[in-house]
Write an enzyme that holds these catalytic residues in place. Structure first.
Site, mmCIF file in Angstrom:
data_model
loop_
_atom_site.group_PDB
_atom_site.id
_atom_site.type_symbol
_atom_site.label_atom_id
_atom_site.label_comp_id
_atom_site.label_asym_id
_atom_site.label_seq_id
_atom_site.Cartn_x
_atom_site.Cartn_y
_atom_site.Cartn_z
ATOM 1 N N HIS A 223 4.244 -4.247 0.439
ATOM 2 C CA HIS A 223 2.882 -4.106 0.946
ATOM 3 C C HIS A 223 2.622 -2.697 1.482
ATOM 4 C CE1 HIS A 223 -0.518 -5.422 3.746
ATOM 5 N NE2 HIS A 223 -0.899 -5.832 2.562
ATOM 6 N N LYS B 37 1.856 1.396 1.682
ATOM 7 C CA LYS B 37 0.994 2.377 1.023
ATOM 8 C C LYS B 37 1.435 3.757 1.512
ATOM 9 C CE LYS B 37 -1.701 -1.471 1.638
ATOM 10 N NZ LYS B 37 -1.390 -2.555 2.583
ATOM 11 N N ASP C 164 5.386 17.160 -1.516
ATOM 12 C CA ASP C 164 6.253 18.306 -1.217
ATOM 13 C C ASP C 164 7.065 18.138 0.069
ATOM 14 O OD1 ASP C 164 5.446 19.571 -3.503
ATOM 15 O OD2 ASP C 164 3.982 20.876 -2.518
ATOM 16 N N HIS D 287 -10.379 -4.092 7.239
ATOM 17 C CA HIS D 287 -9.032 -4.176 6.681
ATOM 18 C C HIS D 287 -8.061 -3.258 7.429
ATOM 19 C CE1 HIS D 287 -5.942 -3.496 3.388
ATOM 20 N NE2 HIS D 287 -6.060 -4.806 3.359
ATOM 21 N N LYS E 234 -5.455 -1.806 10.105
ATOM 22 C CA LYS E 234 -4.346 -2.433 10.840
ATOM 23 C C LYS E 234 -3.918 -1.452 11.933
ATOM 24 C CE LYS E 234 -3.670 -3.505 6.148
ATOM 25 N NZ LYS E 234 -4.130 -4.816 6.026
ATOM 26 N N ASP F 263 -3.330 1.666 26.360
ATOM 27 C CA ASP F 263 -3.365 2.483 27.585
ATOM 28 C C ASP F 263 -3.594 3.963 27.362
ATOM 29 O OD1 ASP F 263 -2.908 0.128 28.904
ATOM 30 O OD2 ASP F 263 -0.873 0.600 29.557
#
Length: 485
Positions: free
Chosen positions: A227, A229, A234, A403, A405, A410
């Protein structure tokens, strides 16, 4: 004996084989000394549901993290990786400076992951929070087009639609000019035509699907999926977050508004991304390769932004991302702001959120009003009443589908990555998050959170508690599937 066996019906033979396998599986379960409730549940399923119980146990009851199915020793033992990790080790003086300047007593977070060899704390970094896919994808394409050494990508979803082809075209162009291009994509989540694959082959792009399966459309939730991404250019620039490479994630190419968050990192933390990419590449290629020093170039960044890259999945010893989020919530004194498309927390996360809220911490969670999955939407809703009663504030995002996440605590700690607040992200899928210890970045995250709140409506506890019985039944029924979603 042979005659008796022959006289048995096919169904009887199947039952005998089934319960023989059940005895083996039950013995394995007991020897694991796992959570008693979980163990008892699987034992009941195995005994009461012939064949189905074995299938359920095979798909969901095995702990692949402990079985070390996904090797990583070959990568971690290479001298280049060892030398890189040694270079990143911070002395006690610098660690104290980071604690004093940024963490305000939350150094336990760093120590938690520093105990893990593949999550070193890096100090010399810059980070940019990017809002939505239409801003993220062009930036990745721009950086790919400037690559002079190598490009490494690892993605859950890559499609050869307009958005995916923006990336693929850039990869092919660089590969044709002699740049090293490696691409790993999840076989279930992605969709690439033979023509596209042939074109990448002809251009010199090295690509490998992650864990190919038969009938992927029917098994998308039943497998350990990659899952993550990740994009690395470089060894200097790295990307990670919620944005996949398809039109769904690109506003203007998708009829439904899609709210997402990604980050662009320059500095030492890119090396950590590189290390995790190589562990995946080692698995998907099934052939040993030698990591070269140029994959981990010397950092030219002077800016001090402390970042750890936390990865979790069947290839890690511990549930690193869940443990980091759990610890951050427990250390919170003022507020915890969470954005997640799927709120299906395990018991540990539920307890942490409830204790924080009951202790006076301002706990706020943004979830989509309408999910992209009805089952996930009802399952998420089944948890609302309990956390609302504890004082957690739930906000429904109404503009489209959220979508992102993310979490910020604090004003000193934030995390952005691929992990949802659900069972699959914490226990099953391969995930990766950036843990950032920086007040400026936390302020940016709070600003984005407050901006999203303008597109939300808050759930009123009394009204929610009085919702219809049919709604409650749907929620409770879908909650049974929470570990599978």
């Amino acid at each position: 004996m042979i005659a008796l066996f022959i006289s048995l019906t096919t169904w009887q033979i199947i039952l005998i084989i089934n319960y023989a396998l059940v005895i083996v599986a039950a013995g394995t379960l007991l020897l694991k000394n796992s959570n008693p409730t979980k163990t008892l549940t699987y034992l009941i399923v195995l005994m009461v549901l012939p064949l189905v119980g074995l299938i359920v146990y095979y798909l969901f009851g095995q702990e692949y993290r402990k079985q070390k199915l996904f090797r990583r020793k070959h990568i971690l033992n290479q001298s280049t990786i060892k030398k890189y990790n040694e270079e990143l080790k911070l002395d006690d003086e610098l660690l104290s400076e980071i604690e004093e300047d940024f963490l305000e007593g939350k150094v336990k977070l760093i120590k938690l992951l520093n105990s893990c060899k593949d999550a070193p704390l890096t100090s010399c970094n810059t980070i940019e929070v990017i809002r939505n896919g239409e801003n993220t994808v062009p930036r990745i394409v721009e950086d790919i087009s400037k690559a002079s050494q190598f490009i490494h990508l690892e993605y859950y979803i890559l499609k050869d639609d307009e958005t995916g082809l923006d990336i693929i075209n850039a990869l092919c162009e660089r590969a044709e000019n002699g740049i090293e291009v490696k691409l790993s994509y999840d076989y279930v989540g992605s969709s690439l035509s033979n023509a596209t694959l042939d074109r990448m082959t002809a251009s010199g792009v090295e690509y490998n699907p992650f864990m190919p399966v038969y009938f992927p459309k029917f098994t998308s939730k039943l497998n350990y999926r990659d899952h993550r991404k990740i994009a690395i250019i470089d060894g200097q620039i790295g990307y990670l977050g919620g944005v996949n490479l398809s039109n769904t994630y690109y506003n203007g190419r998708n009829p439904r508004y899609w709210r997402d968050t990604h980050v662009r990192i320059e500095g030492q933390a890119v090396g950590s991304l590189q290390m995790h990419f190589f562990m995946t590449w080692d698995f998907v290629t099934e052939e040993k390769f030698q990591i070269e020093r140029f994959h981990f170039p010397k950092c030219e960044i002077d800016t001090q932004t402390a970042i750890q890259i936390a990865a979790s999945g069947p290839d890690t010893d511990w549930a690193n991302i869940m443990e980091a989020i759990f610890t951050a919530i427990n250390l919170a004194e003022d507020y915890v702001y969470i954005t997640t498309p799927y709120f299906i927390p395990n018991d540990e996360m539920l307890t942490a959120l409830e204790v924080a809220a009951k202790s006076g911490v301002d706990v706020r969670i943004i979830v989509p009003e309408i999910s992209d999955s009805k089952i996930a939407q009802y399952a998420s809703a089944s948890y609302f009443e309990r956390v609302l009663e504890a004082g957690v504030k739930i906000f429904l995002y109404t503009k489209g589908f959220v979508h992102a996440k993310t979490m910020v605590v604090d004003g000193v700690f934030s995390t952005i990555g691929t992990s949802n607040m659900d069972y699959r992200s914490f226990n099953i899928n391969f995930e990766i998050n950036a843990l950032v210890y920086n007040k400026d970045n936390a302020a940016t995250m709070v600003s984005h959170f407050n901006e999203d709140l303008k597109e939300c409506k808050q759930i009123d506890f009394k009204e929610w508690k009085n919702r219809g019985i049919r709604q409650k039944i749907k929620e409770s029924a879908m909650r049974l599937f929470a570990p599978l979603l």
